[in-house]
Design an enzyme around this catalytic site. Structure first.
Site, PDB file in Angstrom:
ATOM      1  N   CYS A 402       6.199  -0.358   2.575  1.00 19.04           N
ATOM      2  CA  CYS A 402       5.868  -1.719   2.160  1.00 19.04           C
ATOM      3  C   CYS A 402       7.005  -2.699   2.396  1.00 19.04           C
ATOM      4  O   CYS A 402       6.827  -3.898   2.214  1.00 19.04           O
ATOM      5  CB  CYS A 402       5.446  -1.733   0.695  1.00 19.04           C
ATOM      6  SG  CYS A 402       3.869  -0.913   0.405  1.00 19.04           S
ATOM      7  N   GLU A 404      10.096  -3.111   0.912  1.00 19.31           N
ATOM      8  CA  GLU A 404      10.959  -3.673  -0.124  1.00 19.31           C
ATOM      9  C   GLU A 404      12.257  -2.904  -0.346  1.00 19.31           C
ATOM     10  O   GLU A 404      13.130  -3.373  -1.077  1.00 19.31           O
ATOM     11  CB  GLU A 404      10.212  -3.789  -1.463  1.00 19.31           C
ATOM     12  CG  GLU A 404      10.001  -2.481  -2.212  1.00 19.31           C
ATOM     13  CD  GLU A 404       8.734  -1.776  -1.805  1.00 19.31           C
ATOM     14  OE1 GLU A 404       8.352  -0.817  -2.483  1.00 19.31           O
ATOM     15  OE2 GLU A 404       8.119  -2.200  -0.809  1.00 19.31           O
TER      16      GLU A 404
END
Length: 715
Positions: A402, A404
């Site tokens: 994702c 992050e």
């Protein structure tokens, strides 16, 4: 369910269970196994929170009476809290830390990542979410390692740029592939179907090297690795892969839960491998070749239904294959197991800005191609690995799926979230929850991952990612529109203090243990399934729609499927994965009943620039120079002009923002969410069985399971 039995559409949600509702003495007795879970009040589940919990996190165990049963939430929280505290010396625990952490987690105020909830306090060694699969001289090392991680339910990020893949040995021979399986295998017809035009043999042909694939995760990964590495050795050979011993579809998987996919996906992946390897004789595999191999692996792994196979694929903006990479998902059925993002750096921004830069034209073409892809289907995104590398000991070239968490080769991510929406205006409680979570995540690094490479880099870095969810409700609780949050000095100051508390708590525990302080502290994830437990918004996202259809993926052998069918829910085959169905839940977002309508903005009412300002605010405050990154996807109009989007993107390709993703507000096959009008929503409810305990009409538009731009399948 009839319209007459429905509660009003504006009905308020059930009041949330507060920490104060959990008596300290009762909790202490429960932790000591002196009282049962029914001594505690029922949790305040999100609309589909209890169902998601039971499907994803509740484990089977044998109770004190010798009865095998599934955990309830209180037992899961106890297992996780006591299991995590046991990683560190008891003398280092804070007074009542077990009670405080239990109360916060039970009420969904503090929520570690899903893998922590699943594995902590059990014999499961796979207690990390996602990884970065690196590269070695051995050509199969990357793909075999990726396969083993995916089989354990983790996600994998990787960078397929030429400067990284070129260290692998070239393919110098052609190994023919034959699939062998007994005609008595229960799945023989599906195996033949998956093999397509390739014949499935009863016995190995004369002169072939027989490879009997073991019925295990390692067995599948070793078979794929053998096929790759055989191509790097002299001499052609027939490899006959005997898959007879692989358990049939639907068999129970004891360690990780779920059911087996059967050997058909294994056979298909082997044949897909051969399709990639055969034309590569006489050269090295390209980045796109490796992406095809990894997609074949992920597709086979995902055929188990309950396994996500989340991935992030990256390629540097100046790579020779960059334009093929950018367009590799134009067909929605290609490379669907991965997010894709173009790797950028300060040189890319310079090339864009300066006409005399030798790669100015190339960089403009890259920006144009990415903008067209974003406007069409949301991909690729941009990831600035130079910004990710600030404060690191080694250059970062990839992230988790994702985006992050900055990750070195073979490193894992280690994340969790504080539910700001739960605590609202009680900022003191938020700071205490923040400190509890940071300590939890640092203690988790004391349980070494069973892979030597992953354990070594984690031991050096001790990277943790405490983050937040429920930002939208938190802003509204202060009377602030989400789009105005970046300009509210009070809320910015509070976010900065949360970040400082994260770092201080982690460093304090590291010093007490005599171990390295975390190289980075803080990460804001999409938190999809976790947010569903609490029924709040994931990460920094606004509510998606005020009323909508929420789609949840199940393996087609899951016993819950027929229960859902009987209760009237729409069920259809998954368009992307074999052995999988998708269930549709009609939902109205609960935020509508909690706050004044004039303050509420959904994703269609916040512009790209407004959303990116929110992301930049979180990067500057709660994360700051010591944190990782924010994973969040801006929604853009379905008909947005790519040229206009390119102009909007340019300011965010400079500076400290580590990633940019956007997704067009248009329909595609089985999206996690699709909007409903009030009339459509009411009609959908009218088809459902009246069962208030099973289904609640007020819900949440949680899109976190979409994992930025669609890589993680619907959860």
């Amino acid at each position: 369910m009839t319209l007459a039995t429905l509660p009003p559409l504006t009905a308020a949600p059930v009041a949330a269970l507060a920490v104060a509702d959990l008596d300290e003495g009762v909790v202490r007795a429960f932790l000591a196994h002196q009282v049962d879970a029914d001594a505690l009040p029922e949790p305040s589940w999100g609309p589909i929170g209890k169902e998601v919990y039971e499907r994803t996190y509740s484990r089977t165990f044998v109770d004190a009476d010798g009865v095998e049963r599934r955990e309830v939430w209180a037992e899961t929280v106890r297992r996780v809290v006591l299991g995590n505290l046991a990683y560190a010396p008891a003398a280092l625990a804070l007074p009542d830390e077990d009670v405080d952490l239990f109360r916060a987690m039970y009420c969904f105020g503090v929520l570690p990542a899903g893998r922590h909830i699943s594995a902590t306090g059990t014999a499961i060694v796979a207690n990390r979410n996602c990884f970065h699969a690196g590269w070695e001289e051995r050509t199969s090392a990357h793909t075999a390692w990726l396969a083993k991680v995916l089989f354990l339910g983790g996600g994998v990020g990787a960078n397929y740029s030429l400067d990284l893949t070129s260290q692998c040995k070239p393919i110098i021979s052609r190994a023919s592939v034959q699939i062998v399986c007994s005609p008595d295998h229960p799945d023989i017809e599906q195996i033949r179907e998956f093999a397509g035009a390739h014949e499935v043999l009863d016995t190995a042909p004369a002169g072939a090297r027989v490879v009997r694939v073991e019925d295990s995760r390692e067995g599948w990964a070793d078979a794929w690795a053998l096929l790759i590495d055989r191509g790097t050795e002299e001499g052609n050979e027939i490899l006959a892969f005997d898959i007879t011993g692989v358990r049939p579809k639907g068999a129970v998987l004891n360690t990780m839960g779920g059911t087996a996919s059967g050997p058909a996906p294994l056979a298909k992946a082997l044949l897909d491998f051969h399709t990639v390897l055969a034309p590569a004789v006489g050269r090295q595999l390209t980045g796109m070749d490796f992406m095809a191999l990894d997609h074949a692996v992920a597709e086979a792994v995902c055929s188990g239904g309950s396994r996500r196979s989340a991935r992030m694929s990256m390629m540097r903006w100046a790579d020779p294959e960059i334009f093929e990479f950018i367009t590799c998902k134009d067909d929605s059925m290609s490379h669907w197991t991965t997010n894709i993002s173009v790797e950028t750096d300060s040189d890319f921004a310079l090339a864009i800005d300066h006409q005399d830069h030798p790669q100015h034209v190339h960089a403009l073409f890259v920006l144009t191609a990415v903008s067209k892809g974003m406007a069409r289907n949301g991909e690729p995104g941009f990831v600035n690995t130079e910004a990710h590398s600030v404060g690191e000991k080694n250059r970062i070239r990839a992230t988790n799926p994702c985006g992050e968490v900055s990750l070195e080769n073979w490193e894992s991510c280690n994340i969790g979230s504080v539910n700001l929406d739960f605590y609202g205006t009680d900022f003191g409680a938020i700071v205490e929850a923040t400190r509890m979570l940071s300590r939890f995540l640092y203690r988790a690094t004391l349980k070494a991952y069973p892979d030597e490479r992953a354990a070594e880099v984690e031991g050096r870095n001790r990277r943790i990612g405490p983050g937040i969810l429920g930002l939208h409700g938190w802003a509204l609780s202060h009377g602030v529109k989400l789009s105005n949050l970046p300009f509210d000095a009070d809320l910015r100051a509070k976010l900065t203090q949360i970040g400082l508390a994260n770092v201080d708590a982690a460093n304090q525990l590291a010093d007490q243990l005599g171990l390295p302080r975390p190289i980075k502290v803080g990460a804001i994830a999409p938190t999809g399934t976790i947010s569903s437990l609490a029924g709040t918004t994931p990460g920094v996202a606004p509510v998606i729609y005020k009323r909508f259809t929420r789609r949840v993926r199940y393996t087609d052998t899951d016993v819950q499927v027929e229960v859902l069918r009987e209760r009237g829910f729409h069920i259809e085959p998954c368009a992307y994965a074999a052995n999988t169905v998708v269930v549709s839940f009609p939902v109205q977002d609960q935020i509508m009943a909690r706050f004044p309508a004039e303050l509420i903005e959904d994703s269609t009412e916040i512009s790209f620039s407004q959303f990116m300002a929110i992301v930049q605010c979180l990067q500057d405050t709660i994360l700051g120079p010591s944190g990782n990154a924010v994973s969040a996807t801006a929604q853009i109009p379905a008909d947005m002009d790519p040229t206009e989007l390119a102009m909007d993107l340019m300011p965010y390709l400079r500076g400290n923002l580590k990633g940019v993703t956007a997704f067009p507000a248009k329909s595609f096959v089985q999206p996690p969410f699709s909007p409903l009008t009030e009339d459509e929503y009411t009609a959908a409810l009218s088809t459902l069985e009246d069962n208030a305990d099973f289904y609640r009409q007020i819900g949440d538009s949680n899109d976190g399971s979409n994992c930025a731009t669609g890589a993680c399948p619907v959860v």
